[in-house]
Design a protein around this motif. Structure first.
Motif, PDB file in Angstrom:
ATOM      1  N   ASP A   1       0.825  -1.200   0.000  1.00  0.00           N
ATOM      2  CA  ASP A   1       0.000   0.000   0.000  1.00  0.00           C
ATOM      3  C   ASP A   1       0.863   1.254   0.000  1.00  0.00           C
ATOM      4  N   LYS A   2       0.598   2.128  -0.950  1.00  0.00           N
ATOM      5  CA  LYS A   2       1.372   3.380  -1.004  1.00  0.00           C
ATOM      6  C   LYS A   2       0.778   4.413  -0.058  1.00  0.00           C
ATOM      7  N   ASN A   3      -0.446   4.139   0.378  1.00  0.00           N
ATOM      8  CA  ASN A   3      -1.130   5.095   1.238  1.00  0.00           C
ATOM      9  C   ASN A   3      -0.823   4.782   2.714  1.00  0.00           C
ATOM     10  N   LEU A   4       0.037   5.597   3.301  1.00  0.00           N
ATOM     11  CA  LEU A   4       0.464   5.341   4.683  1.00  0.00           C
ATOM     12  C   LEU A   4      -0.721   5.403   5.654  1.00  0.00           C
ATOM     13  N   GLY A   5      -1.654   6.291   5.384  1.00  0.00           N
ATOM     14  CA  GLY A   5      -2.830   6.444   6.245  1.00  0.00           C
ATOM     15  C   GLY A   5      -3.661   5.171   6.291  1.00  0.00           C
ATOM     16  N   ARG A   6      -3.869   4.583   5.101  1.00  0.00           N
ATOM     17  CA  ARG A   6      -4.680   3.349   5.030  1.00  0.00           C
ATOM     18  C   ARG A   6      -3.988   2.210   5.770  1.00  0.00           C
ATOM     19  N   LEU A   7      -2.669   2.156   5.597  1.00  0.00           N
ATOM     20  CA  LEU A   7      -1.903   1.102   6.262  1.00  0.00           C
ATOM     21  C   LEU A   7      -1.936   1.293   7.785  1.00  0.00           C
ATOM     22  N   ALA A   8      -1.783   2.563   8.200  1.00  0.00           N
ATOM     23  CA  ALA A   8      -1.798   2.867   9.640  1.00  0.00           C
ATOM     24  C   ALA A   8      -3.152   2.509  10.237  1.00  0.00           C
ATOM     25  N   LEU A   9      -4.222   2.783   9.504  1.00  0.00           N
ATOM     26  CA  LEU A   9      -5.565   2.477  10.004  1.00  0.00           C
ATOM     27  C   LEU A   9      -5.777   0.964  10.068  1.00  0.00           C
ATOM     28  N   PHE A  10      -5.289   0.256   9.057  1.00  0.00           N
ATOM     29  CA  PHE A  10      -5.428  -1.202   9.035  1.00  0.00           C
ATOM     30  C   PHE A  10      -4.806  -1.833  10.286  1.00  0.00           C
ATOM     31  N   ILE A  11      -3.677  -1.308  10.717  1.00  0.00           N
ATOM     32  CA  ILE A  11      -2.970  -1.929  11.841  1.00  0.00           C
ATOM     33  C   ILE A  11      -3.482  -1.428  13.199  1.00  0.00           C
ATOM     34  N   SER A  12      -4.172  -0.267  13.196  1.00  0.00           N
ATOM     35  CA  SER A  12      -4.494   0.332  14.507  1.00  0.00           C
ATOM     36  C   SER A  12      -5.987   0.468  14.797  1.00  0.00           C
ATOM     37  N   PHE A  13      -6.853   0.047  13.895  1.00  0.00           N
ATOM     38  CA  PHE A  13      -8.299   0.275  14.028  1.00  0.00           C
ATOM     39  C   PHE A  13      -8.765  -0.050  15.454  1.00  0.00           C
ATOM     40  N   PHE A  14      -9.326   0.945  16.127  1.00  0.00           N
ATOM     41  CA  PHE A  14      -9.507   0.840  17.584  1.00  0.00           C
ATOM     42  C   PHE A  14     -10.347  -0.338  18.081  1.00  0.00           C
ATOM     43  N   PRO A  15     -11.402  -0.773  17.403  1.00  0.00           N
ATOM     44  CA  PRO A  15     -12.138  -1.901  17.988  1.00  0.00           C
ATOM     45  C   PRO A  15     -11.312  -3.187  18.041  1.00  0.00           C
ATOM     46  N   GLN A  16     -10.398  -3.358  17.094  1.00  0.00           N
ATOM     47  CA  GLN A  16      -9.691  -4.645  17.027  1.00  0.00           C
ATOM     48  C   GLN A  16      -8.307  -4.614  17.667  1.00  0.00           C
ATOM     49  N   ILE A  17      -7.827  -3.436  18.038  1.00  0.00           N
ATOM     50  CA  ILE A  17      -6.420  -3.343  18.467  1.00  0.00           C
ATOM     51  C   ILE A  17      -6.147  -4.143  19.739  1.00  0.00           C
ATOM     52  N   MET A  18      -7.156  -4.263  20.600  1.00  0.00           N
ATOM     53  CA  MET A  18      -6.905  -4.877  21.896  1.00  0.00           C
ATOM     54  C   MET A  18      -6.877  -6.408  21.851  1.00  0.00           C
TER      55      MET A  18
END
Lengths: 315, 527
Positions: free
Chosen positions: B169-186
């Motif tokens: 993914d060239k879009n850093l924002g999309r990648l950051a969201l994929f790894i950090s999405f708050f409902p699933q992070i825990m």
């Protein structure tokens, strides 16, 4: 979208009404343990005659283990009540103050300092607000003990505590006080949210005509010079009188090898007597409280003292 | 802040949903990313740096692999057919090195933060045993929330990029969201990039259906968490902390209750997570599929923590069983022991790696490794005995599809799971063995009444029983592929709303929360 929002609002409104009805049912109908009241010892102040308590203390277990209102009555004729509860957070203190200052007009309100360093997580005030709006959230566990009276009865406050909120601790567990109140210039930061709550409480007490002071009762485990420095600074900034009884260790002379119930966390009864003695002298010097000993309207205080004496445990 | 915290449910989530829907679609992913970082910060504060480093590694390594693959493709167009294989191998070696290096970096972070204490203690014990006068200083690290989950997501992303299953993914924002999405992070689920990244970035508006379906799912999860998990916790703590005081009957109760608690806690959080994601138009992979209806342990692990199981399958089991060494073993073994048992040897080697990792992933203690090995042994026995059992069934003319036989299999599997969870929860391997010994050699019903002295009463037990029955009925309906939420949606508004009100009131009235209640931290959030 508008339709969705409208549906949502109607749904929430109906839910709110259902929860209000259930709250009325679950709310304890008296200020006693039997009726299901939380923190009933502190809430027994609601059973005191209106306008008869001249000093109220809020705080956590440090307060209810250290201050003996009947001793203040016995020595000076002062009427006081300790509305402290285990782990009382500042939102709780504010809430209890709101309830208790409705029918009492104390001359002075004391906040015990330990509570200022208790949890400052945002969830504490949020839960408190929820409990206020919907008491079902606080008293939901009462579903196990509901009676017919809960559905049709009126709310009344007839429960009284002869000990006026003091909790008698007789145990002796010596504490290591070798590093107790070692002098330091450092500061332990007071949580920001707690500062806001102290200011709120102060303003509310002053609005109700009461002087507001902070008192830190002796505790080896819970108090130190860093906290003393921080609170002293904060109290000066806010114009609040602050008495640190930990700092007065040479005057009060708690014997930490005997006068603590749990290794320096709380003082026991002999320790509490010393703390109350000092507090009484301080109040006497302030000269803001009346001696009600000769007032026949306060005879019930004498009766309460006799009740406690008759238990034979102490006094 | 946890998913059942009033601040989360009554303030954080509604505000995020509101802002998300008010803003234009192109900015919605930003709302999710900012709220995800805020959520992470509220739990782990400065440790967010580890999440940012992970995101950075994913981005840089992904782009690098992509660049090398691009250069390779250009080169392949230019050269003759006979050299293509050689060029491919050369470039693949380079991309493999990047993938391996970045995976090592990610794993190092996880190992240092999570396993330093375990490794240090065991190395020191070994030195002591060998009488080597060296004692390593064991550093203590604070672990950011969800590191075991997001590290696996990050590795899967890089391996998938390397294997060209997805484009970096060239879009850093999309990648950051994929790894950090708050409902699933825990607590997960452990998502693949191809599962959720696009949905998260698209910012679909919340619809009536997504809101009601998502809310139903959240309520269902809260019912599991608040009505059961904390209610039975005092009994579990008492039994596991003071098991020497009790006989095997009480230990068995503790074992069953802990398994129930673990399932309700983890699957409850998953319901909440999937429900929240649904409100934002994101379809998360399921992590549970009625696990207690499994007929074998292998099947159980395809129904329990599914995303972890599939991760281990795709990134450990297949790569190990497809190594040249394993293929050689399979080829040789086929000739000697036939087509069933031949390939089984490589499979068992791969399974061993999977279960050693699975045990370690759950925690830094020997009891977790034992937990992994326990399941490895059970699955291995299952595979080894499959042909003789089949033959036996044929000879005895027992219908393995008949309900009584399937029921027997389910009960057997459930009992084996119970035993595994006993070791999982016990305070150390020795305690686990002692507790198991009590159940085998000192079982009696004599102390059953003592349960009522452990902080719960008859009403609590009745309540837990009712909820368990309700959840079992729902599970049976799900097993029969009946879409309960759709069935509810098809009812008229009076029935629908009555059901919602009943569920909400039940949670508020019977939930375990409020003054004096110490909540159990989400169990899987600690792994």
């Amino acid at each position: 979208m508008k339709k969705l929002i409208l549906r949502f609002i109607i749904f929430i409104l109906i839910l709110f009404i259902i929860l209000l009805i259930l709250s009325r049912i679950l709310l304890p109908k008296n200020n006693t343990d039997e009726a299901g009241m939380n923190n009933s010892r502190a809430m027994k102040i609601l059973g005191e005659e209106s306008g008869t308590v001249d000093m109220i203390v809020y705080g956590d277990s440090e307060a209810y283990a250290s201050i003996i209102p009947l001793q203040l009555w016995n020595d000076y004729g002062y009427t006081s009540f300790v509305c402290a509860t285990s782990g009382q957070t500042l939102p709780d203190s504010c809430r209890i103050a709101y309830d208790t200052l409705k029918n009492q007009n104390p001359k002075i309100v004391i906040l015990e300092a330990d509570t200022i360093y208790l949890s400052s997580e945002i969830s504490v005030p949020v839960s408190r607000v929820l409990y206020e709006i919907l008491p079902i959230m606080e008293y939901h566990n009462r579903w196990k003990s509901l009676s017919l009276n809960d559905f049709i009865g009126k709310i009344e406050h007839t429960g009284r505590d002869s000990n006026k909120g003091y909790y008698y601790l007789s145990k002796e567990e010596p504490a290591d006080d070798s590093r107790y109140m070692e002098e330091s210039d450092e500061i332990e930061r007071i949580p920001r949210l707690n500062k806001v709550y102290v200011k709120l409480l102060k303003n509310y007490c002053e609005l109700k005509g009461a002087e507001f002071a902070i008192v830190s009762v002796p505790s080896v485990n819970n108090w130190n010079y860093k906290r003393h420095n921080a609170l002293k600074q904060f109290a000066e900034e806010e114009g609040i009188e602050f008495i640190d009884l930990n700092e007065k260790k040479d005057e009060i002379q708690i014997d930490w090898s005997k006068e603590t119930a749990d290794k320096g966390d709380h003082v026991n009864y002999p320790g509490a007597k010393k703390v109350t003695k000092y507090l009484g002298e301080w109040l006497n010097k302030k000269n803001i409280l009346e001696n009600h000993k000769e007032d026949i309207n306060y005879n019930f205080w004498k009766e309460d003292l006799n009740i406690i004496i008759s238990t034979g445990n102490y006094y | 802040m946890t998913y059942t915290d009033p601040v989360f449910l009554c303030a954080f989530l509604p505000i995020v949903i509101l802002i998300y829907n008010v803003l234009p679609q192109k900015h919605r992913w930003g709302v999710l990313l900012v709220s995800s970082y805020l959520f992470f910060w509220s739990i782990s504060s400065k440790l967010i740096i580890y999440l940012l480093i992970t995101t950075g590694i994913m981005y840089v390594a992904g782009q690098w692999i992509n660049k090398v693959q691009g250069e390779r493709d250009l080169k392949l167009k230019e050269i003759e057919k006979e050299h293509k294989k050689e060029i491919k191998a050369k470039y693949n070696k380079k991309t493999k090195s990047i993938a391996v290096l970045s995976t090592i970096l990610l794993l190092s972070m996880l190992i240092v933060l999570k396993y330093s204490n375990f490794l240090g203690t065991n190395i020191n014990s070994l030195f002591g045993f060998l009488k080597i006068p060296v004692k390593l200083a064991i550093p203590k690290f604070l672990m950011p929330i969800g590191i075991s989950f997001y590290t696996l997501q990050a590795i899967s992303y890089l391996v998938d990029v390397y294997k060209e299953k997805i484009k970096a993914d060239k879009n850093l924002g999309r990648l950051a969201l994929f790894i950090s999405f708050f409902p699933q992070i825990m607590e997960g689920p452990i998502c693949r990039y191809s599962d959720t990244a696009e949905d998260l970035y698209n910012g679909k508006k919340t619809t009536y259906t997504s809101l009601t379906f998502g809310t139903q799912r959240i309520l269902f999860g809260m019912m599991k968490k608040l009505l059961i998990v904390d209610r039975i916790n005092p009994v579990i703590i008492e039994i596991f902390d003071h098991y020497p005081n009790y006989d095997g009957g009480i230990v068995a109760i503790g074992m069953v209750l802990y398994t129930l608690q673990l399932y309700m806690d983890f699957s409850g959080v998953m319901d909440i997570v999937i429900g929240i994601a649904e409100i934002f138009g994101v379809k998360m992979p399921e992590n549970f599929k009625q696990p207690f209806f499994s007929k074998t342990i292998s099947e159980f692990w395809t129904r329990w923590h599914i995303t972890l199981g599939t991760w281990f399958r795709d990134y450990i089991y297949y790569p190990v069983s497809l190594t040249q060494k394993c293929r050689d073993i399979t080829a040789k073994a086929r000739k000697k022991i036939g087509n069933y048992y031949g390939p089984l040897i490589a499979s068992i080697i791969a399974l061993f790696c999977v279960w050693a990792c699975n045990g370690l992933w759950h925690g830094d203690a020997w009891s977790f490794i034992f937990f992994g090995m326990y399941h490895f042994v059970l699955i291995t026995i299952e595979r080894l005995t499959e042909p003789p059992v089949k033959k036996l069934l044929e000879k005895t003319k027992i219908n393995s599809d008949a309900f009584p036989y399937r029921l027997m299999q389910m009960i057997r599997t459930t009992i084996l799971v119970f035993i595994g969870e006993l070791f999982f929860r016990a305070k150390g391997l020795k305690s686990g063995l002692n507790m198991f010994g009590k159940m085998v050699f000192n079982f009696s019903f004599a102390q059953f009444g003592k349960v009522f002295e452990m902080g719960i009463d008859v009403q609590d037990i009745v309540l837990v029983g009712v909820v368990v029955v309700a959840i079992t009925i729902i599970s049976i309906l799900k097993e029969k592929k009946i879409d309960i939420r759709q069935s509810i949606a098809n009812k008229n508004v009076f029935i629908r709303w009555t059901l919602y009100y009943l569920l909400i009131v039940a949670i508020i009235l019977f939930g375990t929360y409020g003054i004096g209640i110490v909540h159990l931290d989400p169990i899987y959030a600690n792994f």
